[in-house]
Design an enzyme around this catalytic site. Structure first.
Site, short mmCIF file in Angstrom:
data_model
loop_
_atom_site.label_atom_id
_atom_site.label_comp_id
_atom_site.label_asym_id
_atom_site.label_seq_id
_atom_site.Cartn_x
_atom_site.Cartn_y
_atom_site.Cartn_z
N SER A 6 0.81 -1.22 0.00
CA SER A 6 0.00 0.00 0.00
C SER A 6 0.84 1.27 0.00
CB SER A 6 -0.94 0.01 1.21
OG SER A 6 -0.22 -0.10 2.42
N ASP A 64 -5.91 8.08 8.55
CA ASP A 64 -5.95 6.78 9.22
C ASP A 64 -4.80 6.62 10.22
OD1 ASP A 64 -3.64 6.02 7.81
OD2 ASP A 64 -4.66 4.58 6.52
N HIS A 107 -1.01 5.14 7.20
CA HIS A 107 -0.37 5.38 5.91
C HIS A 107 0.06 6.84 5.79
CE1 HIS A 107 -2.90 1.79 5.16
NE2 HIS A 107 -1.86 1.42 4.43
#
Length: 270
Positions: free
Chosen positions: A75, A236, A239
């Site tokens: 990611s 979040d 990240h």
């Protein structure tokens, strides 16, 4: 966040927390649930802005005779958390590479959210149908869920990087980031995350020595994430945001230009 649950399971299995009592075991379980509830599960896919980028920063466009660039991994490579397509790490690196090379750069994102080192082979298989001139690989944060151990995960990474190098691709690897900078993970689980991620980063660097790839320790930027979480993490809190990806890109761009044959870099291939 499966890797958070995987972290305490792997720690218990490996005995890395040393003689866990029932109370300590329960504490790690509780902290794992707490961290997952705070960070949450990503509900959106990252932006995709693949295409051609010109030296003036414009793009994505259809371009001719580009320098081809691929980005691989998890990611963080895909850019989850970036607030706009322009903030994606691949886009920031493609624009920088185009400016430094003074030629168009064609970006292709092979990275997939949730990937581990065990998933790299599929990404490399797709890329080797038409190997890019240059590549960046960033993977490791999810590897704890594979429960293979740091050396086995590093070996998997090395195998796939060597496939790219053998195909004539110049490769830069950003090692596993320091997960100790992720504040929503409470102590002592965060210390375990830090210990594991730093061990994996070191194992990755050792494995890639002599591979022909350039290795960038992402610990170069970890202190900034630890000191400036509100500026560099996405909502979040796990990240990076665009600024965080920009910071990572700033230490990757010079070696990327070097492996692409655009310029020389202080970070030399392993």
């Amino acid at each position: 966040m499966l890797w958070i649950r995987g972290l305490w399971v792997a720690a218990v299995a490996a005995g890395s927390v040393g003689g866990l009592s029932g109370a300590a075991y329960t504490l790690l379980q509780s902290q794992s649930r707490q961290a997952r509830s705070v960070i949450g599960v990503p509900r959106d896919l990252p932006f995709n802005a693949d295409g051609g980028y010109l030296p003036d920063g414009s793009g994505p466009l259809t371009v001719t005779d580009p320098l081809t660039f691929g980005i691989f991994g998890d990611s963080t490579a895909a850019g989850l958390g970036a607030e706009s397509p322009e903030a994606l790490p691949g886009v920031q690196l493609a624009k920088g590479l185009a400016e430094e090379s003074n030629r168009p750069v064609q970006l292709t994102t092979y990275a997939v959210v949730g990937s581990r080192s065990t998933h790299l082979a599929d990404q490399i298989d797709r890329a080797l149908l038409d190997p890019p001139k240059a590549a960046v690989v960033m993977v490791g944060g999810n590897d704890v869920t594979a429960r293979l151990g740091v050396n086995a995960c590093a070996e998997l990474l090395g195998q796939q990087v060597r496939r790219l190098v053998a195909a004539g691709t110049g490769v830069v690897v950003g090692t596993c980031p320091d997960l100790g900078a992720v504040r929503p993970i409470p102590q002592p689980l965060r210390s375990l995350a830090q210990r594991w991620s730093l061990a994996l980063g070191r194992a990755q660097a050792r494995e890639l020595a002599g591979s022909g790839a350039a290795v960038v320790p992402m610990t170069l930027v970890s202190r900034h994430f630890a000191r400036r979480p509100d500026e560099l993490f996405s909502p979040d809190r796990f990240h990076p945001n665009g600024a965080g990806y920009g910071l990572a890109a700033s230490v990757i761009l010079a070696p990327l230009c070097a492996v692409a044959g655009v310029c020389h870099s202080a970070v030399t291939p392993g």
